[in-house]
Design a protein around this motif. Structure first.
Motif, short mmCIF file in Angstrom:
data_model
loop_
_atom_site.label_atom_id
_atom_site.label_comp_id
_atom_site.label_asym_id
_atom_site.label_seq_id
_atom_site.Cartn_x
_atom_site.Cartn_y
_atom_site.Cartn_z
N VAL A 212 -2.29 22.23 -36.03
CA VAL A 212 -0.89 22.61 -36.18
C VAL A 212 -0.23 22.50 -34.80
CG1 VAL A 212 0.46 24.77 -36.47
CG2 VAL A 212 -1.43 24.44 -38.13
N LEU A 213 -1.01 22.89 -33.74
CA LEU A 213 -0.70 22.46 -32.42
C LEU A 213 -0.39 21.14 -32.26
CD1 LEU A 213 -2.84 24.66 -30.43
CD2 LEU A 213 -0.42 25.19 -30.59
N ARG A 214 -0.90 20.25 -32.74
CA ARG A 214 -0.46 18.75 -32.55
C ARG A 214 0.89 18.46 -33.02
NH1 ARG A 214 -3.22 15.32 -35.02
NH2 ARG A 214 -4.59 16.49 -36.40
N TYR A 215 1.01 19.07 -34.35
CA TYR A 215 2.18 18.76 -34.98
C TYR A 215 3.42 19.42 -34.52
CZ TYR A 215 0.05 15.99 -38.70
OH TYR A 215 -0.77 15.18 -39.46
N LEU A 216 3.15 20.78 -34.01
CA LEU A 216 4.08 21.46 -33.03
C LEU A 216 4.67 20.60 -31.72
CD1 LEU A 216 2.87 25.16 -33.48
CD2 LEU A 216 5.24 24.29 -34.14
N ARG A 217 3.57 20.00 -31.14
CA ARG A 217 3.88 19.36 -29.83
C ARG A 217 4.62 18.06 -30.31
NH1 ARG A 217 -1.60 20.03 -28.85
NH2 ARG A 217 -2.03 22.20 -27.29
N GLU B 58 -12.27 18.71 -28.74
CA GLU B 58 -11.44 17.43 -28.56
C GLU B 58 -10.60 16.87 -29.63
OE1 GLU B 58 -9.35 15.84 -26.88
OE2 GLU B 58 -10.59 15.87 -25.13
N GLU B 59 -9.39 16.86 -29.37
CA GLU B 59 -8.38 16.11 -30.71
C GLU B 59 -8.10 14.84 -30.30
OE1 GLU B 59 -6.73 18.33 -33.32
OE2 GLU B 59 -8.83 18.96 -32.95
N GLN B 60 -8.42 14.21 -29.24
CA GLN B 60 -8.05 13.01 -28.98
C GLN B 60 -9.22 11.80 -28.67
OE1 GLN B 60 -5.19 14.17 -25.70
NE2 GLN B 60 -3.47 13.96 -27.17
N MET B 61 -8.58 10.43 -28.64
CA MET B 61 -9.32 9.37 -28.91
C MET B 61 -8.55 8.31 -27.66
SD MET B 61 -8.52 7.25 -32.15
CE MET B 61 -8.49 8.88 -33.12
N VAL B 62 -9.34 7.54 -27.17
CA VAL B 62 -8.67 6.36 -26.21
C VAL B 62 -8.64 5.07 -27.04
CG1 VAL B 62 -9.41 5.09 -24.17
CG2 VAL B 62 -9.88 7.42 -24.60
N TRP B 63 -7.67 4.35 -26.61
CA TRP B 63 -7.46 2.94 -27.19
C TRP B 63 -7.83 1.70 -26.05
CZ3 TRP B 63 -2.39 3.78 -30.31
CH2 TRP B 63 -2.63 4.68 -31.30
N MET B 64 -8.50 0.77 -26.29
CA MET B 64 -8.69 -0.14 -25.28
C MET B 64 -8.17 -1.42 -26.11
SD MET B 64 -10.16 0.70 -22.58
CE MET B 64 -11.00 -1.08 -21.90
N ILE B 65 -6.91 -2.10 -25.68
CA ILE B 65 -6.29 -3.22 -26.33
C ILE B 65 -6.57 -4.39 -25.45
CG2 ILE B 65 -4.22 -4.00 -27.18
CD1 ILE B 65 -3.19 -0.98 -27.43
N GLN C 182 2.27 7.53 -36.09
CA GLN C 182 3.45 8.48 -35.47
C GLN C 182 3.41 9.74 -36.63
OE1 GLN C 182 7.00 6.43 -34.93
NE2 GLN C 182 6.03 5.12 -33.28
N GLU C 183 3.54 9.17 -37.85
CA GLU C 183 3.71 10.44 -38.71
C GLU C 183 2.67 11.06 -39.24
OE1 GLU C 183 6.62 11.34 -39.67
OE2 GLU C 183 7.25 9.81 -38.18
N HIS C 184 1.26 10.46 -39.33
CA HIS C 184 0.14 11.08 -40.00
C HIS C 184 -1.16 11.33 -38.81
CE1 HIS C 184 2.29 10.55 -43.35
NE2 HIS C 184 2.04 9.39 -43.55
N TYR C 185 -1.01 10.79 -37.55
CA TYR C 185 -1.94 11.04 -36.68
C TYR C 185 -1.26 11.31 -35.30
CZ TYR C 185 -5.07 8.86 -39.99
OH TYR C 185 -5.78 8.67 -40.95
#
Length: 286
Positions: free
Chosen positions: A46-51, A141-148, A171-174
């Motif tokens: 819920v906090l992620r969506y609020l942010r 932990e709620e987040q990940m890292v992307w290496m492009i 953007q809408e679902h993650y």
């Protein structure tokens, strides 16, 4: 605010009283949920969506409800390796064996290794990879890292339709799932696109994007500060020369699938009929 230390070294902030109140407001607007959907509505979620909606309760609730409806219809947690294995063959997206210094999973992305013309298939595979990375997040932990990795990338690799669909799903679902993204050796023609887009992004989003060039010691330091370079792939300046192996990777994914599906066995599937949450105003006028 009292920190809540976790075993991976990450210090999880405790929500303030104001944040807790907003979480409760969202829960009241959501109403009762089936067990399968309740698991996606933890306080952290819920906090992620609020942010993502700048703490606007009704907008955050509307966004979260749209995600819940999407999950009921799309069933991302039920996607299995056998369904998307063809999309994975070239290693265009995969979870690395390496994690960052906080233990967060790293998704390797190689746009030049695209092997499919099916936008539907590409998005389904992206969702599978996102779900797998989330499954492997360390506690708290709620987040990940992307290496492009832009090696071999050219204008021919750009698909506006795929880009649009990808941006929408992420953007809408993650929301708020990205800790930071490393753009490794982006080509010169990419920089003008970034300069145009940058002013339209929020500062917190802009700050998550790190440009790293293999011939620039200053930017290479970003890698050394965030990763154990002994375990990082050679392609990113590390010392791991194994790289991507589809056979080993498929075994890892199949094992993760078994664990995830076993956890879902005793949870009753949700249906759209069970969601009395289809019409929530975001508090704005049209």
């Amino acid at each position: 605010m009292n920190p809540n230390p976790l075993t991976n070294g990450f210090v999880k902030p405790v929500p303030t009283e104001e944040e807790k109140a907003k979480i409760e407001e969202v829960r009241k607007l959501l109403g009762p949920l089936p067990d399968k959907l309740s698991s996606f509505c933890s306080d952290d979620a819920v906090l992620r969506y609020l942010r993502a909606r700048n703490w606007h309760v009704k907008k955050a609730t509307k966004m979260l409800k749209e995600t819940l409806k999407w999950r009921v219809q799309y069933k991302p947690e039920e996607i299995c390796w056998e369904e998307i294995a063809d999309e994975a063959e070239t290693g265009k997206i995969y979870r690395s064996n390496c994690v960052d210094n906080l233990g967060r999973p790293v998704l390797i992305m190689r746009p030049s290794a695209e092997n499919s013309k099916s936008v539907k298939g590409q998005i389904r595979y992206l969702v599978y990879c996102m779900e797998n990375a989330i499954q492997n997040l360390p506690p708290g932990e709620e987040q990940m890292v992307w290496m492009i990795d832009f090696h071999g990338y050219s204008l021919a690799n750009i698909s506006l339709r795929t880009t649009k669909e990808t941006a929408h799903v992420l953007q809408e679902h993650y929301p708020e799932r990205l800790a930071f993204a490393v753009l490794y050796n982006p080509p010169k023609f990419f920089e003008p696109f970034w300069k145009v887009a940058r002013p339209f992004l929020e500062p917190k989003t802009r700050n998550k994007v790190k440009f790293v060039y293999s011939d620039d010691p200053t930017t290479k330091q970003i890698m050394e500060e965030n990763f154990d370079m002994e375990k990082m792939e050679l392609a990113f300046g590390g010392n791991d020369d194994l790289g991507f192996n589809i056979n080993k990777h498929s075994e890892r994914m199949k094992e993760d699938d078994k664990k995830r599906l076993a956890a879902l066995e005793n949870i009753v599937s949700a249906s759209l009929d069970s969601l009395s949450l289809l019409s929530v105003s975001d508090g704005t006028t049209s």
